[in-house]
Design a protein around this motif. Structure first.
Motif, short mmCIF file in Angstrom:
data_model
loop_
_atom_site.label_atom_id
_atom_site.label_comp_id
_atom_site.label_asym_id
_atom_site.label_seq_id
_atom_site.Cartn_x
_atom_site.Cartn_y
_atom_site.Cartn_z
N UNK A 1 43.78 23.25 40.01
CA UNK A 1 43.38 24.61 39.63
C UNK A 1 44.18 25.62 40.44
N UNK B 1 37.36 33.52 38.42
CA UNK B 1 37.03 32.81 39.65
C UNK B 1 35.62 33.13 40.11
N UNK B 2 34.91 32.07 40.45
CA UNK B 2 33.58 32.16 41.06
C UNK B 2 32.51 32.77 40.16
N UNK B 3 32.80 32.91 38.91
CA UNK B 3 31.77 33.32 37.97
C UNK B 3 31.13 32.06 37.38
N UNK B 4 29.84 32.08 37.29
CA UNK B 4 29.09 30.95 36.77
C UNK B 4 29.14 30.99 35.24
N UNK B 5 30.33 30.72 34.71
CA UNK B 5 30.59 30.84 33.29
C UNK B 5 31.45 29.67 32.84
N UNK B 6 31.46 29.40 31.54
CA UNK B 6 32.29 28.28 31.08
C UNK B 6 33.77 28.59 31.12
N UNK B 7 34.56 27.53 31.18
CA UNK B 7 35.98 27.65 30.99
C UNK B 7 36.28 27.74 29.50
N UNK B 8 37.40 28.36 29.20
CA UNK B 8 37.90 28.40 27.83
C UNK B 8 39.18 27.59 27.77
N UNK C 1 39.21 30.77 33.37
CA UNK C 1 37.93 31.44 33.62
C UNK C 1 38.16 32.52 34.66
N UNK D 1 42.22 23.70 44.14
CA UNK D 1 41.52 22.42 44.11
C UNK D 1 42.43 21.43 43.39
#
Lengths: 113, 113
Positions: B48, B96-103, B94, B56
């Motif tokens: 990432x 960064x650090x948002x609690x959301x899905x990746x696209x 996505x 990561x």
């Protein structure tokens, strides 16, 4: 998840029936869960998500259920349509790291007309 | 609003060669992840990028490297290609650090002969 080689678990349903796709996870730190749909030749498409402080979430024709006690996630599709035929993956990330997702091995859904 | 775009869509290489795959994230996204998806399996996390640095990394050898540019686009480089590198390579973005899905993009299908 562990590889199942070329033989994905397959669920065959009749058009109009409800479908239930299951996913088990193993890490107690899993905190956020997503279901993706992947059609042939395409990338995974977001369907619905759920956070660990919830046990149910509904979308349009889809419902995700989360059972943290047994570490189990399910995707229910109501009135399954031929266009729902695809491979479905669950993905999760863990407390403290919103940015790395772990994928299950997938389930292939076949909808018979 | 353009989603995640990847190029090329298909690529054929021979063992020992090097390859570069490209990804433009969804508008507004700043974090790009790369995944390898073998036939019949779920996506496996490669690495990432955020703020032009690798943040990561999954369990992939150093033959796999990447880059992120100031406009958030990214490249995946694979050196000394092996037959086992044949797969669909997916890019996901996505915030960064948002609690959301990746696209996800639709991937690059890499075949090694």
């Amino acid at each position: 998840g562990e590889s199942v080689g070329l033989h994905l678990p397959t669920l065959s349903v009749q058009e109009g029936d409800n479908s239930i796709i299951n996913c088990a996870y193993s890490n107690s730190a899993s905190d956020y869960f997503i279901w993706y749909k992947q059609e042939s030749g395409k990338g995974p498409q977001f369907i619905i998500d759920i956070r660990s402080n919830m046990d149910k979430r509904q979308g349009q024709r889809v419902t995700v259920l989360l059972n943290k006690t047994v570490k189990h996630l399910s995707l229910q599709i109501a009135a399954t349509q031929p266009g729902d035929s695809a491979v479905y993956f669950c993905a999760e990330n863990r407390v403290g790291n919103f940015n790395k997702f772990y994928f299950g091995s997938g389930t292939k859904l076949n909808v018979k007309p | 609003d353009a989603g995640v775009t990847q190029s090329p869509t298909h690529l054929i290489k021979t063992r020992g060669q090097q390859v570069t795959l490209r990804c433009s994230p969804k508008s507004g996204h700043d974090t790009v992840s790369w995944y390898q998806q073998a036939l019949g399996q779920g996506p496996q996390f490669i690495f990432q990028y955020y703020e032009e640095e690798e943040r990561q990394r999954g369990n992939f050898p150093d033959r796999f490297s990447g880059h992120q540019f100031p406009n958030y686009s990214s490249e995946l480089n694979v050196n000394a290609l092996l037959l086992g590198d044949s797969a669909l390579y997916l890019c996901a973005s996505k915030i960064m650090d948002r609690d959301q899905p990746q696209h996800f993009g639709d991937g690059t299908r890499l075949s090694i002969l």
